[in-house]
Design a protein around this motif. Structure first.
Motif, PDB file in Angstrom:
ATOM      1  N   HIS A   1       2.006  -3.105  -2.154  1.00  0.00           N
ATOM      2  CA  HIS A   1       3.268  -3.844  -2.138  1.00  0.00           C
ATOM      3  C   HIS A   1       4.077  -3.610  -3.416  1.00  0.00           C
ATOM      4  O   HIS A   1       5.305  -3.498  -3.364  1.00  0.00           O
ATOM      5  CB  HIS A   1       3.003  -5.339  -1.938  1.00  0.00           C
ATOM      6  N   ARG A   2       3.407  -3.504  -4.538  1.00  0.00           N
ATOM      7  CA  ARG A   2       4.078  -3.358  -5.836  1.00  0.00           C
ATOM      8  C   ARG A   2       4.592  -1.941  -6.073  1.00  0.00           C
ATOM      9  O   ARG A   2       5.638  -1.750  -6.686  1.00  0.00           O
ATOM     10  CB  ARG A   2       3.116  -3.780  -6.948  1.00  0.00           C
ATOM     11  N   GLU A   3       3.871  -0.920  -5.558  1.00  0.00           N
ATOM     12  CA  GLU A   3       4.190   0.442  -5.957  1.00  0.00           C
ATOM     13  C   GLU A   3       4.429   1.435  -4.825  1.00  0.00           C
ATOM     14  O   GLU A   3       5.237   2.342  -4.968  1.00  0.00           O
ATOM     15  CB  GLU A   3       3.047   1.003  -6.820  1.00  0.00           C
ATOM     16  N   THR A   4       3.691   1.339  -3.739  1.00  0.00           N
ATOM     17  CA  THR A   4       3.584   2.466  -2.814  1.00  0.00           C
ATOM     18  C   THR A   4       4.402   2.339  -1.544  1.00  0.00           C
ATOM     19  O   THR A   4       4.936   3.335  -1.057  1.00  0.00           O
ATOM     20  CB  THR A   4       2.099   2.692  -2.450  1.00  0.00           C
ATOM     21  N   CYS A   5       4.523   1.158  -0.964  1.00  0.00           N
ATOM     22  CA  CYS A   5       5.218   1.008   0.314  1.00  0.00           C
ATOM     23  C   CYS A   5       6.735   1.090   0.124  1.00  0.00           C
ATOM     24  O   CYS A   5       7.326   0.313  -0.636  1.00  0.00           O
ATOM     25  CB  CYS A   5       4.841  -0.325   0.967  1.00  0.00           C
TER      26      CYS A   5
END
Length: 153
Positions: A132-136
């Protein structure tokens, strides 16, 4: 990609130049009440109907929920792979998108309920948080724009 797009992509990052990996193209007419949308490759061909009224078809919120869920699961696979963890084959995301209004202002809010059966809770939470913080891409696109709650269930 225009120079403006490339410049903006680089200006916000110290990483390498942004690369467009894919461009989805649709043609939509009629809006959420009886409208239709088709992709240029013919893979998507949907009819719209407003939520809560009789009729066939889907609505933009359902499409958004489905797209975000699919992206989130794929992104968790990337994160799990980097962590040298095998993502459970029955990983799933139940996404809820609320269409809200306050007077004449309309907005969205979201809840993602993520199931990673067989993984210890701390590991599952680490995968979900990093995703949620970096990849999606959907999580990144909505960050700061809508209220989002992500739960490991």
């Amino acid at each position: 990609m225009t120079t403006y797009q490339e410049t903006n992509a680089v200006a916000g990052s110290t990483q390498e130049v942004m690369k467009v990996r894919y461009t989805a193209k649709t043609h939509t007419s009629g809006g959420r009440r009886g409208g239709v949308s088709r992709s240029d490759d013919g893979r998507l061909d949907v009819k719209f109907s407003a939520p809560g009224v009789p009729g066939t078809g889907t609505n933009p919120e359902q499409l958004f929920a489905a797209g975000w869920s699919a992206c989130f699961i794929s992104a968790m696979g990337v994160v799990a792979n980097k962590m040298k963890v095998k993502l459970p084959p029955d990983a799933s995301v139940d996404t809820e998108i609320d269409l809200c209004n306050s007077g004449d202002i309309y907005f969205l809010q979201a809840r993602l309920n993520v199931s990673l059966p067989g993984l210890e809770r701390d590991l599952a939470q680490a995968i979900v948080d990093t995703t949620h913080r970096e990849t999606c891409a959907y999580s990144n696109a909505t960050r700061g724009n809508i209220a989002v709650t992500v739960n490991v269930v």
